[in-house]
Scaffold this active site. Structure first.
Site, PDB file in Angstrom:
ATOM      1  N   ASP A  84      42.532  -4.555 -12.792  1.00  0.00           N
ATOM      2  CA  ASP A  84      41.475  -5.562 -12.703  1.00  0.00           C
ATOM      3  C   ASP A  84      40.304  -4.955 -11.925  1.00  0.00           C
ATOM      4  O   ASP A  84      40.501  -4.343 -10.870  1.00  0.00           O
ATOM      5  CB  ASP A  84      41.993  -6.812 -11.987  1.00  0.00           C
ATOM      6  CG  ASP A  84      41.039  -7.986 -12.141  1.00  0.00           C
ATOM      7  OD1 ASP A  84      41.023  -8.582 -13.234  1.00  0.00           O
ATOM      8  OD2 ASP A  84      40.323  -8.302 -11.175  1.00  0.00           O
ATOM      9  N   ASN A 108      27.735  -8.536 -12.750  1.00  0.00           N
ATOM     10  CA  ASN A 108      27.120  -9.272 -13.866  1.00  0.00           C
ATOM     11  C   ASN A 108      25.986 -10.166 -13.389  1.00  0.00           C
ATOM     12  O   ASN A 108      24.919 -10.224 -13.993  1.00  0.00           O
ATOM     13  CB  ASN A 108      28.183 -10.127 -14.561  1.00  0.00           C
ATOM     14  CG  ASN A 108      28.590  -9.568 -15.904  1.00  0.00           C
ATOM     15  OD1 ASN A 108      27.923  -8.723 -16.473  1.00  0.00           O
ATOM     16  ND2 ASN A 108      29.703 -10.034 -16.414  1.00  0.00           N
ATOM     17  N   HIS A 114      24.358  -8.981 -18.031  1.00  0.00           N
ATOM     18  CA  HIS A 114      25.542  -8.737 -18.854  1.00  0.00           C
ATOM     19  C   HIS A 114      25.530  -7.362 -19.506  1.00  0.00           C
ATOM     20  O   HIS A 114      26.597  -6.799 -19.776  1.00  0.00           O
ATOM     21  CB  HIS A 114      25.675  -9.826 -19.924  1.00  0.00           C
ATOM     22  CG  HIS A 114      26.066 -11.159 -19.346  1.00  0.00           C
ATOM     23  ND1 HIS A 114      27.345 -11.423 -18.899  1.00  0.00           N
ATOM     24  CD2 HIS A 114      25.348 -12.291 -19.133  1.00  0.00           C
ATOM     25  CE1 HIS A 114      27.399 -12.664 -18.433  1.00  0.00           C
ATOM     26  NE2 HIS A 114      26.207 -13.213 -18.566  1.00  0.00           N
ATOM     27  N   ASP A 154      28.673  -4.981 -19.468  1.00  0.00           N
ATOM     28  CA  ASP A 154      29.266  -4.372 -20.657  1.00  0.00           C
ATOM     29  C   ASP A 154      29.369  -2.864 -20.496  1.00  0.00           C
ATOM     30  O   ASP A 154      30.355  -2.245 -20.914  1.00  0.00           O
ATOM     31  CB  ASP A 154      28.422  -4.710 -21.893  1.00  0.00           C
ATOM     32  CG  ASP A 154      28.529  -6.164 -22.305  1.00  0.00           C
ATOM     33  OD1 ASP A 154      29.413  -6.872 -21.770  1.00  0.00           O
ATOM     34  OD2 ASP A 154      27.728  -6.598 -23.148  1.00  0.00           O
ATOM     35  N   ASP A 156      37.628  -8.547 -17.477  1.00  0.00           N
ATOM     36  CA  ASP A 156      37.609  -7.230 -16.823  1.00  0.00           C
ATOM     37  C   ASP A 156      39.026  -6.756 -16.502  1.00  0.00           C
ATOM     38  O   ASP A 156      39.236  -6.026 -15.543  1.00  0.00           O
ATOM     39  CB  ASP A 156      36.754  -7.279 -15.559  1.00  0.00           C
ATOM     40  CG  ASP A 156      37.264  -8.291 -14.536  1.00  0.00           C
ATOM     41  OD1 ASP A 156      38.052  -9.171 -14.916  1.00  0.00           O
ATOM     42  OD2 ASP A 156      36.875  -8.204 -13.359  1.00  0.00           O
TER      43      ASP A 156
END
Length: 214
Positions: free
Chosen positions: A65, A73, A78, A82, A110
């Protein structure tokens, strides 16, 4: 006999068309099983491939994680998030380069998972330390430096009474949350000599800022 030759010739384009169509359908089906952002398998494809790895022998099951992903973010947008996910997938892919029988996946958001054959458990801290270092290395993105942490949980299947994927994933997930509660790093769910070690055994290298976007 001569009548069969024109019939076969007429059928050949149709059969060829069906062959091409079948190839296209198989390709579309496989593409649908891959995460469109990272190119890694999604859960369904991962579970089938992972089960094959576990049948071959001892392995380590990982649940990963990314720490601080929401803040990244929110701060950088975003597109940056990404990019960080693709970079994390790249780290897992790199770890598997010399272990082609292993498999990694993006479970969602994630969170990632992997199953990697491990013949010698003593080598596991090095593997986890390398992977953690890679995931935490700064990322250059459009003039910004992106930083993330990572929490990694590991479960050695050789130390389970039954080396089923579901149980191994659950143990790895518990170890991942234990690492997260401790501030990140990695933790091994089983093994008296190796358990409860967080972010130790890290090998030098992979330092500096990785990746440059735009």
């Amino acid at each position: 006999m001569s009548a069969l030759i024109p019939a076969a010739a007429a059928a050949a384009p149709v059969l060829a068309g069906w062959g091409l169509h079948g190839w296209w359908l198989r390709r579309q089906l496989r593409t649908a099983r891959l995460d469109p952002l990272t190119g890694l398998p999604t859960r369904a494809l991962f579970e089938r491939a992972a089960a094959r790895v576990l049948r071959r022998g001892p392995a380590v099951v990982l649940v990963i994680d990314l720490d601080g992903f929401k803040a990244l973010n929110d701060t950088h947008g975003h597109a940056a998030g990404d990019y960080a996910l693709r970079a994390a997938a790249g780290g897992l892919t790199e770890e598997l380069e010399d272990k082609p029988e292993g498999v990694a996946a993006r479970l969602g958001g994630d969170e990632f998972a992997a199953v990697i054959p491990v013949a010698d458990p003593v080598a596991l801290p090095w593997l986890l330390g390398d992977l953690h270092s890679y995931l935490c290395a700064p990322l250059a993105f459009h003039g910004h430096t992106l930083t993330l942490g990572a929490s990694i949980g590991a479960c050695l299947t050789a130390e389970l009474p039954a080396a089923g994927l579901s149980l191994a994933l659950r143990r790895a997930d518990e170890a991942m949350y234990a690492a997260k509660r401790g501030g990140g790093g990695w933790r091994i769910a089983h093994g008296p000599a190796l358990a409860a070690r967080t972010a130790n055994g890290r090998r030098a290298g992979r330092r500096g800022t990785r990746g440059v976007a735009g």
